[in-house]
Every structure is written in structure tokens, then in C-alpha cells.
Write an enzyme that holds these catalytic residues in place. Structure first.
Site, PDB file in Angstrom:
ATOM      1  N   ASP A  44       0.873  -1.175   0.000  1.00  0.00           N
ATOM      2  CA  ASP A  44       0.000   0.000   0.000  1.00  0.00           C
ATOM      3  C   ASP A  44       0.911   1.226   0.000  1.00  0.00           C
ATOM      4  O   ASP A  44       1.916   1.254   0.718  1.00  0.00           O
ATOM      5  CB  ASP A  44      -0.849   0.054   1.272  1.00  0.00           C
ATOM      6  N   HIS A  80       4.865  -7.412   0.231  1.00  0.00           N
ATOM      7  CA  HIS A  80       4.473  -8.717  -0.297  1.00  0.00           C
ATOM      8  C   HIS A  80       5.109  -8.945  -1.664  1.00  0.00           C
ATOM      9  O   HIS A  80       5.671  -8.026  -2.272  1.00  0.00           O
ATOM     10  CB  HIS A  80       2.946  -8.802  -0.380  1.00  0.00           C
ATOM     11  N   SER A 133       8.686   3.875   4.914  1.00  0.00           N
ATOM     12  CA  SER A 133       9.811   3.987   4.006  1.00  0.00           C
ATOM     13  C   SER A 133       9.387   3.767   2.557  1.00  0.00           C
ATOM     14  O   SER A 133       8.256   4.059   2.189  1.00  0.00           O
ATOM     15  CB  SER A 133      10.929   3.031   4.394  1.00  0.00           C
TER      16      SER A 133
END
EC number: 4.1.1.65
Length: 286
Positions: free
Chosen positions: A88, A145, A248
Site C-alpha cells: 500500500d 508482499h 519507508s
């Protein structure tokens, strides 16, 4: 504060000391104080706790436990695509690598060799390839992911600076992503080799991977490397591969002529884990 002064301030602040202190606070189990900190953070950044596997703020014993919270099952379905978005966040930049140069922001480029810690042979695999730089803001889900299936070959911890990685800093600090501390993860996948680079930043207490656990701290002044080619470590598309403790950026590298990015992608656009990143392979998406 102007962008120029904001960037200048980052050269002056004690980045490492600030990061160590933030890590200490974030890992502490302070009971009601922790809950109050988390509640204020959720309110300030408008974090959607309905997506979390544990929506009750009071159930998180430390800020780090909250920050690396898992999503509830089904919150991020995977698109049917050659590559899915691994996080995201927001698209900082993406597109073609020009020989070995990656576009950071107007007036700034950096080399693939610098990004991966100086390994010329690894960098050469992405000559004229494709890249995507994805920024995770404080409100985002902070686990990373897999964009596709991958077999892990190597992990490299590259020491470096701890500048912020927000868009203002990306515009003001030359070679930002190749000078900050980072963890380089090398994989072999269906489209060939690919790399996921987890870039550290100011107050990022640590970075971790699912196969190793916490990579930093310790923060060594020397490059560290782990090789996995003799082990069969495979991760499926959409499977968790790592996480940031505080926000980050992730930089993904792909070889020449294997990726065609989704036409809906544009710099600055918000993205979500599991959405289509590339609609196909090859220059025509075939």
C-alpha cells in the site's frame, strides 16, 4: 517551511541518534501511554483500523506491534496479473531504466549499481530494464508482499544515511535511494531475475524479512550479505516477504523487455497491495 529549508534541516539533524531513540520508544510496552500514542497516530493520519486483523487499538502492546499490524483476511484481493503491487502506498516514479540510470525526481538520477550496493554483475541484469519506486506514508499498511512468485537467491544489507524518503526529500537529495541504508533482496521469478530493495529512512527503527527476521539493527558500517542459492526458499505471489518498522520506500527492478506497466499507473497515484502492477510481459504485454 520551504522545501529547500526542509531538506537542509535533514543534513543537520543527528539522523542515527534520532532513529535509535524512535526505535526505543516504538518498541517499548508502555501500557496506557502506548495506547494513547497509537490512538493519536490513528486520528492524525486517519488510519482505517477496520482493515486490520485486530481493530482494537488497546490490544497492541507496543507501537511497533500496531505499525506492523496484519490485515484482515480478504482485505487485499490479488488481481490476475503478471505482477501485482507489493505494498500500500503511492507511486513515486516508475518506468524504463536508461542504461543503468534510474529516475528519482526532476534533476536527479542514480545508478542500479549504487542501489544494489556496488555489485556490477547484479546491476547488469537490469540494464535498460524497468523500475518502480513506491513510497509508504505513515498511514499505510507496512508489510511488503511478493509481486510474483520468486525463489530467493540473496539478501544484502547496505549501510547508509537515514534521510527521510518523502516526496520533498526525493526532489532535494541527490541519489537518495542509493545513499540511504537499505536491504536488497534478489529473486528469480517467472519473468527472470528481479530485485526488491527495502529503503530505510529517518526513524525507521528496523527492517525485517520473513526468512531472516530483523535485519537491522545491528547497523554495521560494513556491507553484509546472505546467500540462499543452495536452499529452496520460494515465496508465492502476494505472500508477505518483509516489513518496515516505521515508514519507508520499496524500489523494484525488472529486466529488459519483460514488464509492461498497467496503463492506469502514474507518478503520485495511490496504490494498494494486490492491484495489477503489470498487465503483461514483454514490450507488447504478451
Amino acid at each position: 517551511m520551504s522545501e529547500r529549508h526542509s531538506v537542509l534541516l535533514q543534513y543537520l539533524v543527528p539522523q542515527r541518534a534520532l532513529t535509535v531513540f524512535a526505535g526505543f520508544v516504538a518498541s517499548g510496552r508502555w501500557g496506557g501511554i502506548t495506547t494513547a500514542i497509537v490512538r493519536r497516530f490513528v486520528r492524525k493520519y486517519r488510519v482505517d483500523m477496520s482493515e486490520a486483523a485486530e481493530p482494537d487499538i488497546a490490544r497492541y502492546p507496543s507501537f511497533n506491534d500496531f505499525f506492523t499490524r496484519a490485515l484482515r483476511p480478504g482485505a487485499r484481493p490479488l488481481a490476475s496479473a503478471a505482477l501485482v503491487c507489493p505494498v500500500d502506498g503511492a507511486i513515486s516514479q516508475f518506468g524504463a531504466i536508461e542504461r543503468d540510470q534510474i529516475f528519482q525526481a526532476k534533476g536527479h538520477h542514480y545508478s542500479t549499481r549504487a542501489l544494489v550496493g556496488g555489485d556490477a554483475e547484479l546491476a547488469a541484469r537490469f540494464q535498460d530494464g524497468q523500475f518502480a519506486t513506491l513510497y509508504l506514508s505513515p498511514r499505510d499498511y507496512h508489510r511488503i508482499h511478493m509481486p510474483c512468485d520468486g525463489r530467493l537467491l540473496r539478501m544484502i544489507h547496505v549501510p547508509g544515511d537515514l534521510f527521510s524518503v518523502n516526496p520533498v526529500t526525493a526532489r532535494g537529495v541527490p541519489g537518495l535511494f542509493a545513499r540511504n541504508e537499505r536491504v536488497v533482496c534478489e529473486f528469480e521469478g517467472p519473468l527472470g531475475p528481479f530485485v526488491l530493495v527495502l529503503v530505510g529512512a529517518t526513524i525507521v527503527g528496523s527492517m525485517a524479512t520473513v526468512w531472516h527476521g530483523q535485519v537491522n539493527p545491528p547497523r554495521s558500517a560494513q556491507l553484509r550479505e546472505w546467500r540462499y542459492a543452495d536452499r529452496d526458499l520460494r515465496l508465492k505471489q502476494g505472500e508477505e516477504m518483509g516489513q518496515f518498522l516505521l515508514g519507508s520506500t520499496v524500489v523494484a527492478l525488472f529486466p529488459h523487455d519483460v514488464v509492461r506497466f498497467d496503463p492506469a499507473w502514474a507518478p503520485g497515484r495511490a496504490v494498494r497491495l494486490g492491484e495489477a502492477m503489470a498487465v503483461g510481459a514483454g514490450p507488447a504485454g504478451e
